[in-house]
Design a protein around this motif. Structure first.
Motif, short mmCIF file in Angstrom:
data_model
loop_
_atom_site.label_atom_id
_atom_site.label_comp_id
_atom_site.label_asym_id
_atom_site.label_seq_id
_atom_site.Cartn_x
_atom_site.Cartn_y
_atom_site.Cartn_z
N GLY A 9 71.14 8.61 3.81
CA GLY A 9 70.20 8.54 2.71
C GLY A 9 68.78 8.84 3.16
O GLY A 9 68.51 8.96 4.36
N LEU A 20 75.61 12.39 2.64
CA LEU A 20 75.91 11.00 2.96
C LEU A 20 77.21 10.91 3.72
O LEU A 20 78.15 11.68 3.46
CB LEU A 20 76.00 10.17 1.68
N ARG A 38 76.95 4.74 -7.33
CA ARG A 38 75.51 4.57 -7.19
C ARG A 38 74.98 3.60 -8.23
O ARG A 38 75.57 3.42 -9.30
CB ARG A 38 74.79 5.92 -7.31
N TYR A 93 73.35 4.36 -3.01
CA TYR A 93 74.69 4.93 -3.03
C TYR A 93 75.62 4.06 -2.17
O TYR A 93 75.30 3.74 -1.02
CB TYR A 93 74.68 6.36 -2.52
N THR A 111 73.23 2.90 0.80
CA THR A 111 72.16 3.69 1.42
C THR A 111 71.28 4.25 0.30
O THR A 111 71.79 4.73 -0.72
CB THR A 111 72.73 4.82 2.30
N GLN A 112 69.97 4.16 0.50
CA GLN A 112 69.02 4.54 -0.55
C GLN A 112 68.81 6.05 -0.55
O GLN A 112 68.56 6.66 0.50
CB GLN A 112 67.69 3.84 -0.33
N VAL A 113 68.90 6.64 -1.72
CA VAL A 113 68.55 8.04 -1.92
C VAL A 113 67.41 8.09 -2.94
O VAL A 113 67.54 7.55 -4.04
CB VAL A 113 69.75 8.86 -2.44
#
Length: 117
Positions: A9, A20, A38, A93, A111-113
């Motif tokens: 991410g 990812l 997400r 996500y 994990t941040q997107v």
């Protein structure tokens, strides 16, 4: 205990791409389905894409044609290739898997997107 660890991410501009990864501590052949979900701030968690052991894939309408899910059995990893990213894709996500023996669900930590306009 199965562990799923996401990575990849980050911050990207609109139109950009990210990939990812979700590494499993267990052999992913033991999972009937693996997928990505997400959750954006203030919204419910939603399905993004899934892939079965048989090779079938499913995508949310909002990501069709832009995202691709794949499973690498040699690395016990599932990937989500995200292209043509939009600000609406901004979310945490999560990787998900379902045991084909017990139907137990497993989740990664997320994990941040973030997609900037």
């Amino acid at each position: 205990q199965v562990q799923l660890v996401e990575s990849g991410g980050g911050l990207v501009q609109a139109g950009g791409s990210l990939r990812l990864s979700c590494a499993s501590s267990a052999n992913i052949f033991s999972f009937s389905t693996m997928g990505w979900y997400r959750q954006a701030p203030g919204k419910q968690r939603e399905l993004v894409a899934t892939a079965t052991n048989g090779g079938s894939t499913h995508y949310a309408d909002s990501v069709k044609g832009r995202f691709t899910i794949s499973r690498d059995y040699t690395k016990n990893t599932v990937y989500l290739q995200m292209n043509s990213l939009k600000p609406d894709d901004t979310a945490v996500y999560y990787c998900n898997s379902e045991s084909r023996f017990s139907q137990q669900q497993y989740w990664g930590q997320g994990t941040q997107v973030t997609v900037s306009s």
